[in-house]
Design a protein around this motif. Sequence first.
Motif, PDB file in Angstrom:
ATOM      1  N   PRO A 212       0.819  -1.225   0.000  1.00  0.00           N
ATOM      2  CA  PRO A 212       0.000   0.000   0.000  1.00  0.00           C
ATOM      3  C   PRO A 212       0.850   1.270   0.000  1.00  0.00           C
ATOM      4  CG  PRO A 212      -0.851  -1.597   1.579  1.00  0.00           C
ATOM      5  CD  PRO A 212       0.481  -2.108   1.144  1.00  0.00           C
ATOM      6  N   ARG A 213       1.984   1.237   0.690  1.00  0.00           N
ATOM      7  CA  ARG A 213       2.857   2.415   0.697  1.00  0.00           C
ATOM      8  C   ARG A 213       3.490   2.644  -0.661  1.00  0.00           C
ATOM      9  NH1 ARG A 213       6.299   2.282   6.279  1.00  0.00           N
ATOM     10  NH2 ARG A 213       7.140   4.153   5.288  1.00  0.00           N
ATOM     11  N   VAL A 214       3.753   1.564  -1.378  1.00  0.00           N
ATOM     12  CA  VAL A 214       4.320   1.692  -2.719  1.00  0.00           C
ATOM     13  C   VAL A 214       3.299   2.297  -3.674  1.00  0.00           C
ATOM     14  CG1 VAL A 214       5.100   0.348  -4.710  1.00  0.00           C
ATOM     15  CG2 VAL A 214       6.095  -0.069  -2.461  1.00  0.00           C
ATOM     16  N   VAL A 215       2.028   1.931  -3.536  1.00  0.00           N
ATOM     17  CA  VAL A 215       0.985   2.553  -4.358  1.00  0.00           C
ATOM     18  C   VAL A 215       1.009   4.060  -4.147  1.00  0.00           C
ATOM     19  CG1 VAL A 215      -1.499   2.780  -4.705  1.00  0.00           C
ATOM     20  CG2 VAL A 215      -0.490   0.516  -4.427  1.00  0.00           C
ATOM     21  N   VAL A 216       1.086   4.479  -2.893  1.00  0.00           N
ATOM     22  CA  VAL A 216       1.166   5.917  -2.591  1.00  0.00           C
ATOM     23  C   VAL A 216       2.440   6.507  -3.193  1.00  0.00           C
ATOM     24  CG1 VAL A 216       1.353   7.627  -0.741  1.00  0.00           C
ATOM     25  CG2 VAL A 216      -0.202   5.672  -0.491  1.00  0.00           C
ATOM     26  N   GLY A 217       3.548   5.763  -3.107  1.00  0.00           N
ATOM     27  CA  GLY A 217       4.803   6.240  -3.685  1.00  0.00           C
ATOM     28  C   GLY A 217       4.695   6.476  -5.179  1.00  0.00           C
ATOM     29  N   TYR A 218       4.027   5.563  -5.881  1.00  0.00           N
ATOM     30  CA  TYR A 218       3.825   5.751  -7.322  1.00  0.00           C
ATOM     31  C   TYR A 218       2.961   6.984  -7.596  1.00  0.00           C
ATOM     32  CZ  TYR A 218       5.953   1.609  -9.477  1.00  0.00           C
ATOM     33  OH  TYR A 218       6.850   0.688  -9.978  1.00  0.00           O
ATOM     34  N   GLU A 219       1.919   7.175  -6.814  1.00  0.00           N
ATOM     35  CA  GLU A 219       1.040   8.333  -7.027  1.00  0.00           C
ATOM     36  C   GLU A 219       1.764   9.639  -6.710  1.00  0.00           C
ATOM     37  OE1 GLU A 219      -3.346   6.300  -6.391  1.00  0.00           O
ATOM     38  OE2 GLU A 219      -2.292   7.095  -4.633  1.00  0.00           O
ATOM     39  N   GLU A 220       2.624   9.628  -5.705  1.00  0.00           N
ATOM     40  CA  GLU A 220       3.437  10.825  -5.423  1.00  0.00           C
ATOM     41  C   GLU A 220       4.434  11.062  -6.551  1.00  0.00           C
ATOM     42  OE1 GLU A 220       2.422  12.677  -3.311  1.00  0.00           O
ATOM     43  OE2 GLU A 220       2.122  11.862  -1.308  1.00  0.00           O
ATOM     44  N   ALA A 221       4.925   9.984  -7.151  1.00  0.00           N
ATOM     45  CA  ALA A 221       5.847  10.121  -8.276  1.00  0.00           C
ATOM     46  C   ALA A 221       5.164  10.789  -9.464  1.00  0.00           C
ATOM     47  CB  ALA A 221       6.389   8.747  -8.681  1.00  0.00           C
ATOM     48  N   VAL A 222       3.883  10.478  -9.684  1.00  0.00           N
ATOM     49  CA  VAL A 222       3.130  11.123 -10.763  1.00  0.00           C
ATOM     50  C   VAL A 222       3.096  12.637 -10.541  1.00  0.00           C
ATOM     51  CG1 VAL A 222       0.838  11.359 -11.806  1.00  0.00           C
ATOM     52  CG2 VAL A 222       1.717   9.088 -11.239  1.00  0.00           C
ATOM     53  N   ARG A 223       2.821  13.028  -9.317  1.00  0.00           N
ATOM     54  CA  ARG A 223       2.759  14.461  -8.987  1.00  0.00           C
ATOM     55  C   ARG A 223       4.122  15.126  -9.179  1.00  0.00           C
ATOM     56  NH1 ARG A 223       1.019  16.701  -2.971  1.00  0.00           N
ATOM     57  NH2 ARG A 223       1.344  18.935  -3.372  1.00  0.00           N
ATOM     58  N   PHE A 224       5.171  14.477  -8.695  1.00  0.00           N
ATOM     59  CA  PHE A 224       6.521  15.030  -8.833  1.00  0.00           C
ATOM     60  C   PHE A 224       6.908  15.156 -10.301  1.00  0.00           C
ATOM     61  CE2 PHE A 224      11.007  13.967  -9.572  1.00  0.00           C
ATOM     62  CZ  PHE A 224      11.630  15.043  -8.954  1.00  0.00           C
ATOM     63  N   LEU A 225       6.667  14.111 -11.090  1.00  0.00           N
ATOM     64  CA  LEU A 225       7.076  14.125 -12.492  1.00  0.00           C
ATOM     65  C   LEU A 225       6.242  15.091 -13.321  1.00  0.00           C
ATOM     66  CD1 LEU A 225       7.808  10.322 -12.994  1.00  0.00           C
ATOM     67  CD2 LEU A 225       9.473  12.194 -12.894  1.00  0.00           C
ATOM     68  N   HIS A 226       5.007  15.331 -12.900  1.00  0.00           N
ATOM     69  CA  HIS A 226       4.215  16.353 -13.589  1.00  0.00           C
ATOM     70  C   HIS A 226       4.927  17.698 -13.511  1.00  0.00           C
ATOM     71  CE1 HIS A 226       0.559  18.229 -15.192  1.00  0.00           C
ATOM     72  NE2 HIS A 226       0.801  19.212 -14.343  1.00  0.00           N
ATOM     73  N   GLY A 227       5.545  17.963 -12.389  1.00  0.00           N
ATOM     74  CA  GLY A 227       6.319  19.206 -12.255  1.00  0.00           C
ATOM     75  C   GLY A 227       7.541  19.231 -13.135  1.00  0.00           C
ATOM     76  N   GLN A 228       7.996  18.061 -13.553  1.00  0.00           N
ATOM     77  CA  GLN A 228       9.133  17.987 -14.480  1.00  0.00           C
ATOM     78  C   GLN A 228       8.655  17.910 -15.927  1.00  0.00           C
ATOM     79  OE1 GLN A 228      11.908  18.376 -12.603  1.00  0.00           O
ATOM     80  NE2 GLN A 228      10.365  18.271 -10.964  1.00  0.00           N
ATOM     81  N   ARG A 229       7.352  18.067 -16.111  1.00  0.00           N
ATOM     82  CA  ARG A 229       6.696  18.022 -17.421  1.00  0.00           C
ATOM     83  C   ARG A 229       6.812  16.642 -18.072  1.00  0.00           C
ATOM     84  NH1 ARG A 229       5.266  21.639 -14.883  1.00  0.00           N
ATOM     85  NH2 ARG A 229       4.985  23.802 -15.525  1.00  0.00           N
TER      86      ARG A 229
ATOM     87  N   ARG B 285      12.833  18.798  -2.379  1.00  0.00           N
ATOM     88  CA  ARG B 285      12.420  18.638  -3.763  1.00  0.00           C
ATOM     89  C   ARG B 285      13.543  18.973  -4.735  1.00  0.00           C
ATOM     90  NH1 ARG B 285       7.445  18.649  -6.422  1.00  0.00           N
ATOM     91  NH2 ARG B 285       7.543  19.372  -8.573  1.00  0.00           N
ATOM     92  N   SER B 286      14.296  20.036  -4.458  1.00  0.00           N
ATOM     93  CA  SER B 286      15.372  20.430  -5.365  1.00  0.00           C
ATOM     94  C   SER B 286      16.458  19.356  -5.422  1.00  0.00           C
ATOM     95  CB  SER B 286      15.978  21.767  -4.924  1.00  0.00           C
ATOM     96  OG  SER B 286      16.530  21.661  -3.616  1.00  0.00           O
ATOM     97  N   LYS B 287      16.735  18.699  -4.293  1.00  0.00           N
ATOM     98  CA  LYS B 287      17.721  17.618  -4.284  1.00  0.00           C
ATOM     99  C   LYS B 287      17.184  16.394  -5.029  1.00  0.00           C
ATOM    100  CE  LYS B 287      19.832  16.974  -0.265  1.00  0.00           C
ATOM    101  NZ  LYS B 287      19.972  16.804   1.214  1.00  0.00           N
ATOM    102  N   LEU B 288      15.875  16.130  -4.863  1.00  0.00           N
ATOM    103  CA  LEU B 288      15.274  15.002  -5.570  1.00  0.00           C
ATOM    104  C   LEU B 288      15.308  15.240  -7.079  1.00  0.00           C
ATOM    105  CD1 LEU B 288      13.790  12.283  -5.246  1.00  0.00           C
ATOM    106  CD2 LEU B 288      11.647  13.570  -5.240  1.00  0.00           C
ATOM    107  N   GLU B 289      15.042  16.484  -7.495  1.00  0.00           N
ATOM    108  CA  GLU B 289      15.115  16.819  -8.919  1.00  0.00           C
ATOM    109  C   GLU B 289      16.526  16.614  -9.446  1.00  0.00           C
ATOM    110  OE1 GLU B 289      13.696  20.760  -9.481  1.00  0.00           O
ATOM    111  OE2 GLU B 289      11.599  20.261  -9.078  1.00  0.00           O
TER     112      GLU B 289
END
Length: 606
Positions: free
Chosen positions: A341-358, A389-393
Amino acid sequence: MDGMLSNFDIGKPVLADLLLQIHLGKIQLPDLQRSFCWLDDLIIRLLASISKGWTIGAIMLLENNSPHWVFRPRLVEGVQLENSPIPTYLILDGQQRLTALYMALFSNRPVQLRSKRNYKHSNRWYYIDMEKALDPQVRREQAIVSLNEDRIKAGCGTEGKKIDCSTPEKEYEQNLFPTTSTFQFSKWRQEYCKYWNYAPEKLELIDKFEQEIIKRFEHYQLPVIELMASLPRPAVCQMFENVNTQNSVLTFFDLATACFAADNFSLREDWAEKEQQLKKHRLLHSVRETDFLSCVTLVATYYRRQHAIKTSTPSQKLPAVACGRDEVLNLSVEEYKTFAPRVVVGYEEAVRFLHGQRIVTAEDLPYQIQLVALAAVLAVIGYPQEQVRSKLEQWFWCGACTAFYTSWHEARASRDMLEVPDWLMGNSLVVPSTVREALFDRSFLQRTQRRHGSVYKSISALLRKNGAIDLATGEALSDVNFFNDPIECHHLFPTAYAKRQAIPASQYNCLVNLTPLSQLSNKKIGGKAPNEYLQALVDQGISRSRLDSILRSHLVEPETLWQNDFEMFLISRTENLLKLVSEAMGKTAIGRSFEIELPALLVSYR
């Protein structure tokens, strides 16, 4: 050598004994095995080989009393028992052959198979034409007859006559022996002789058939490799993968599904639910079950290590953080239930993060495996705040732009999972190796020509993030992409034009000359010279200043296109793209890594 041999024995049991053990449920299948799926002609060839005493290959069995693993067993198809016993052995290799032989020779029921023409399931009975089988001029396969469930075949047989074996008497009349009576031959022989009133020629036929054909079945031995129960589960799974010969390769997800089933947990059903949730996002449409399981394993092994650190485990004994096949197969059901279940959340957070990277669609992703690592990291740290976030980017773009995930990608993802969360959370001052080792020099731009590769996808996303605008529509490319309009890779100096100018393909196909544009823009550019397609756009109503602004959003100096100056275009855009990538990676352009070496590469094309 002794240590190796102690893991298995080799025997040659009689075929009838093996089939009896299958019939009694003492030999079964591990649930990781797929369903019986042989075709009619394969079964005929198998029966023909045994009738001639030819080898059909070895069988691999596994002792079913291991302290290291538990597989849920199931009966071989065709076996019907009211109460299924605990099996002594499980079939690792030879399922299709043993199932076919059991149903054709021992079950006293038809063989359940698929049609070669339409792959529909059907029931077949097999007969041996005794006269043809004893004729040395007839291929043995031609002596084996396959009949439908009603045991009638129109327009076939000797002289094109109909074959009808719907009653025992009709079998005797046509000298067709049913393979299901192979190991009860004496009873069939008795009735056959009685039917023909013990005619000498029929007695001679049945005697010869018994000696030359039936005895081969009765005395046929199969080489069997018996794996000991002492083998660990990863070794067993590796052996099964090595011998699996299905057209569809067995994945570690299939193996893990079987392992989890022994604990009454359906991994496949759980994945189906989670897949439905994940695929609500366009970016996650390409996430496979193996990706998801690898991600769960990364998270589980990360927390195993953290627990070991808290309990003062010596550093040399700390468990590894990894997502290889062995680590996946050692994942427990409880760990999966905890972290999935935590991985599902991780994938959904990844969608949000990558949207910011276009990056908004699965096709935009430079690497699928890097998404696995990203989702695992976010499953641990949660959605990042600004300073994190800047370090993750920086980590993301260092991995995406430098092709680090092209080879040994599982090792790269494992190392990132070990290093990145602690770095992001401030628990470690050590910069992750993916960031520390990342270098991007001009050779990536000038030698890379894969328009669908990771480097191009990374640069394309960075251009969208930087505000690149479509030539024809005047819309931001990120908006065009978000609304699912086709975005294509196009040459700024078109291929047809470059060929006319004798520009080498290695130069006009390099990434510097490629940029993302809408399908409409591609059509307008065509194969024209740059100044021609730009003037055509101006003639259609786009102002020169607006067009120059759009070109600058693609990091193109407008004059180099208006003047058809390929040399200066390549020089200036290389510099601009290099700066864009180095800023995303947080790297300073110093030293020879970022120097221009154009004299050996370019000549002037005007």
